[in-house]
Design an enzyme around this catalytic site. Structure first.
Site, PDB file in Angstrom:
ATOM      1  CG  ASN A 193      -1.731   1.222   1.397  1.00  0.00           C
ATOM      2  OD1 ASN A 193      -1.831   2.018   0.467  1.00  0.00           O
ATOM      3  ND2 ASN A 193      -2.330   1.393   2.569  1.00  0.00           N
ATOM      4  CE  LYS A 244       0.210   3.405   4.800  1.00  0.00           C
ATOM      5  NZ  LYS A 244      -0.044   3.530   6.214  1.00  0.00           N
ATOM      6  CG  HIS A 280      -5.913   1.622   5.030  1.00  0.00           C
ATOM      7  ND1 HIS A 280      -5.508   2.552   5.963  1.00  0.00           N
ATOM      8  CD2 HIS A 280      -4.850   0.802   4.828  1.00  0.00           C
ATOM      9  CE1 HIS A 280      -4.251   2.299   6.297  1.00  0.00           C
ATOM     10  NE2 HIS A 280      -3.829   1.250   5.630  1.00  0.00           N
ATOM     11  CD  GLU A 283      -3.152   5.306   6.681  1.00  0.00           C
ATOM     12  OE1 GLU A 283      -3.203   5.372   5.437  1.00  0.00           O
ATOM     13  OE2 GLU A 283      -2.150   4.880   7.289  1.00  0.00           O
ATOM     14  CD  GLU A 339      -3.535  -2.902   7.093  1.00  0.00           C
ATOM     15  OE1 GLU A 339      -2.381  -3.041   6.712  1.00  0.00           O
ATOM     16  OE2 GLU A 339      -4.253  -1.941   6.773  1.00  0.00           O
ATOM     17  N   GLY A 354       2.175   2.205  10.594  1.00  0.00           N
ATOM     18  CA  GLY A 354       3.056   3.358  10.420  1.00  0.00           C
ATOM     19  C   GLY A 354       3.758   3.787  11.707  1.00  0.00           C
ATOM     20  CB  SER A 374       5.174  -1.657  11.956  1.00  0.00           C
ATOM     21  OG  SER A 374       4.680  -0.349  12.177  1.00  0.00           O
TER      22      SER A 374
HETATM   23  C1  PEP Z   1      -0.869   0.022   5.900  1.00  0.00           C
HETATM   24  O1  PEP Z   1      -1.020   1.207   5.728  1.00  0.00           O
HETATM   25  O2  PEP Z   1      -1.690  -0.770   5.419  1.00  0.00           O
HETATM   26  C2  PEP Z   1       0.270  -0.422   6.688  1.00  0.00           C
HETATM   27  C3  PEP Z   1       0.276  -1.640   7.142  1.00  0.00           C
HETATM   28  O3  PEP Z   1       1.272   0.507   6.933  1.00  0.00           O
HETATM   29  P1  PEP Z   1       2.719   0.238   7.591  1.00  0.00           P
HETATM   30  O4  PEP Z   1       3.250  -1.032   7.002  1.00  0.00           O
HETATM   31  O5  PEP Z   1       3.527   1.433   7.209  1.00  0.00           O
HETATM   32  O6  PEP Z   1       2.484   0.123   9.056  1.00  0.00           O
END
Ligand code: PEP
Length: 249
Positions: A10, A12, A96, A98, A166, A172, A212
């Site tokens: 992703n 983003k 997601h 976010e 997630e 992040g 992460s």
């Molecule tokens: C994501 O945005 O789906 C995600 C898992 O981000 P990160 O790997 O940066 O934590």
């Protein structure tokens, strides 16, 4: 039933066309297992989808990061499922955290989006996950079950769904879930599918972990029996994404 490993990237809201070309060139040069063994799907911002699709190796696929909840029309700023199909974009990420948290997407709205996208022929990476506050209050399973239920109530075929667990506190932040924490929630989600949808759907649906993930922690997470792959944010912009793709092999 063996579930094929799945790794999504992703990207983003990141990148310029030059940066995107560099990422694609790294991916194109990466040594990875064949598409029979691992599904790889990268998700650039909408504006770069055609560019990425045109340059990306043919064994990798692309996903949009969102799409509108119904047929297109007077919805300024939105992108419809029909448009994605028109550009031969096979996948879309929906729900997601976010978008749930920053843009107020409810469980029901995400469920409606998943149902509409699937009905049009898109494949969906559907995201669920709890906040830190929810985890600390012991509500993790209840939260992810409610998010999954809103999807399950609206669809009858899970063939084209990948469920991404997630935890919001891990996205992040550099604070990855431990393999045991990820396994525990994946196992609960699979049990939920078994009880509320069917044994077959529980057995065959890929449940991937996001939060992460990087080149250093992916192997141990990938070794968990109910972790069927990853959705990767930050590290999907870096060469280590290739190591993550290779984490199960
Ligand atoms: C994501 O945005 O789906 C995600 C898992 O981000 P990160 O790997 O940066 O934590």
């Amino acid at each position: 039933m063996a579930r094929k490993f799945f790794v999504g990237g992703n990207w983003k809201c990141n990148g310029t066309s030059e940066e995107v070309k560099k990422i694609v060139s790294t991916l194109n040069g990466g040594q990875v297992a064949s598409a029979d063994v691992v599904d790889v799907v990268v998700s650039p911002p909408f504006v770069f989808l055609p560019l990425v699709k045109s340059l990306l190796r043919s064994d990798f696929h692309v996903a949009a990061q969102n799409c509108w909840v119904k047929k297109g029309g007077a919805y300024t700023g939105e992108i419809s499922a029909e448009m994605l199909l028109n550009l031969n974009i096979p996948w879309v990420i929906l729900g997601h955290s976010e978008r749930r948290l920053l843009l107020g997407e409810s469980n029901e709205f995400v469920g409606d989006k998943v149902a509409y996208a699937l009905s049009k022929g898109l494949k969906v990476i559907a995201c669920v996950g709890e906040t830190l506050e929810q985890r600390e209050s012991g509500a993790t399973v209840e939260v992810v079950a409610a998010q999954t239920k809103a999807i399950a109530e609206r669809i009858s075929d899970w063939t084209n769904v990948v469920l991404a667990y997630e935890p919001v506190w891990a996205i992040g932040t550099g604070k990855v879930a431990t393999p045991a924490q990820a396994q525990e929630v994946h196992c609960e989600l699979r049990k939920w599918l078994q009880i509320n949808v069917s044994v077959e759907v529980a057995e065959s649906t890929r449940i991937i972990y996001g939060g992460s993930v990087n080149g250093a922690n992916c192997k141990e997470l990938a070794a968990q029996p109910d972790v069927d792959g990853f959705l990767v944010g930050g590290a999907s912009l870096k060469p280590e994404f290739v190591d993550i793709i290779n984490s199960a092999t």
